[in-house]
Design an enzyme around this catalytic site. Sequence first.
Site, PDB file in Angstrom:
ATOM      1  N   LYS A  38      64.511  -7.382  59.534  1.00 39.38           N
ATOM      2  CA  LYS A  38      64.042  -7.213  60.913  1.00 39.38           C
ATOM      3  C   LYS A  38      65.229  -6.787  61.770  1.00 39.38           C
ATOM      4  O   LYS A  38      66.369  -6.783  61.335  1.00 39.38           O
ATOM      5  CB  LYS A  38      63.479  -8.521  61.477  1.00 39.38           C
ATOM      6  CG  LYS A  38      62.422  -9.215  60.633  1.00 39.38           C
ATOM      7  CD  LYS A  38      61.100  -8.479  60.586  1.00 39.38           C
ATOM      8  CE  LYS A  38      60.093  -9.234  59.728  1.00 39.38           C
ATOM      9  NZ  LYS A  38      58.881  -8.431  59.458  1.00 39.38           N
TER      10      LYS A  38
ATOM     11  N   SER B 254      56.769  -3.402  58.165  1.00 43.85           N
ATOM     12  CA  SER B 254      57.128  -4.012  59.449  1.00 43.85           C
ATOM     13  C   SER B 254      58.233  -3.273  60.196  1.00 43.85           C
ATOM     14  O   SER B 254      58.412  -3.485  61.388  1.00 43.85           O
ATOM     15  CB  SER B 254      57.553  -5.471  59.246  1.00 43.85           C
ATOM     16  OG  SER B 254      58.766  -5.545  58.533  1.00 43.85           O
TER      17      SER B 254
END
Length: 249
Positions: free
Chosen positions: A132, A59
Site C-alpha cells: 500500500k 488494490s
Amino acid sequence: MTDIDQELRRDRKPTRRSARKRGFLLFLRDLLIIFVIAIVVSFVVKTFLIRSFFIPSESMRETLQVHDRIIVNQLVPELVPIERGDVVVFRDPGGWLPPAAPIEQNPIVASVDWLLSVVGLSAPDSNDHLIKRVIGLPGDHIVCCNALGQMSVNGVPLDESPYVTLPVGDTRVSRDDFETTVPADSLWVMGDNRYNSKDSRYNGDTPGKGFVPIDNVVGRAFVVSWPLSHWAWLDNYPGVFAGVPESGE
C-alpha cells in the site's frame, strides 16, 4: 624406433591424459566455487538489501498491475526512514488477509522455487504480504473528505491526482468519510485504487485497528521489474505532501 623410444611414448600418454583430467577437475572446482559465491552473495543481498515480490491484487492499480514483479529496498525502515507517499510492502498485521490455503507443489518444482527464493528471484511468500501507499506517519491527523473530496493530513488537503485511481466521474478519494490519528510506531496506509482496496480504512475491526506497525514493514518498493513492458520507477510524489507539517507542529 628403439625399444627405449617406445617406452618413453607409452609413459607420456598417461601423463597427458592425467593432465587433461586434472585440468577438467580444476575447471569444475572453480565453477562450483563461483556458483557457491554467487548463491551466498545473492542470499546476502536478498536478506539485507533488496528482494523481489509479485502483486497479487488490484488494490494499487494503476500504479501496479496484478502479477507485476517489484523490487523492494529492505534498508527501509531499518536505516532509511519511511516517508509519506512511499509504497511499502508489509507483513499482515493480523486479520487483513484471509487464511491462505497451502500451495501443493511436486518436489522438483518446490526445490526450484526454494532455490530461486534464496537468491531473490522468486517470492513464494508474496501472498502473506500486502502493498500500500503510506499516507500517515506516527502522530498524523488524517481526515476525509472535504467539500472537494480531498483527504487532509494535519490540516493540509492533498491533491492525490498523480497516483490515485477513482471511478469515472467521482472526485472523492474515499467512498467513506473517516477521521483518525496515527498512533506511535504505526502507519496509515491506503491503496491507490481507492474504491477497490481493503486498506487501513476497512481493517478497524482487526487487532491493530487498521494501523500497520512500522516493525511489520519489509521495505519500500522502488521499481517495477517485470514484465518489461511495465518497467517503471515507483515515485513517492513528495510534491503531494510538501506542505504537510510534522505532527504536533
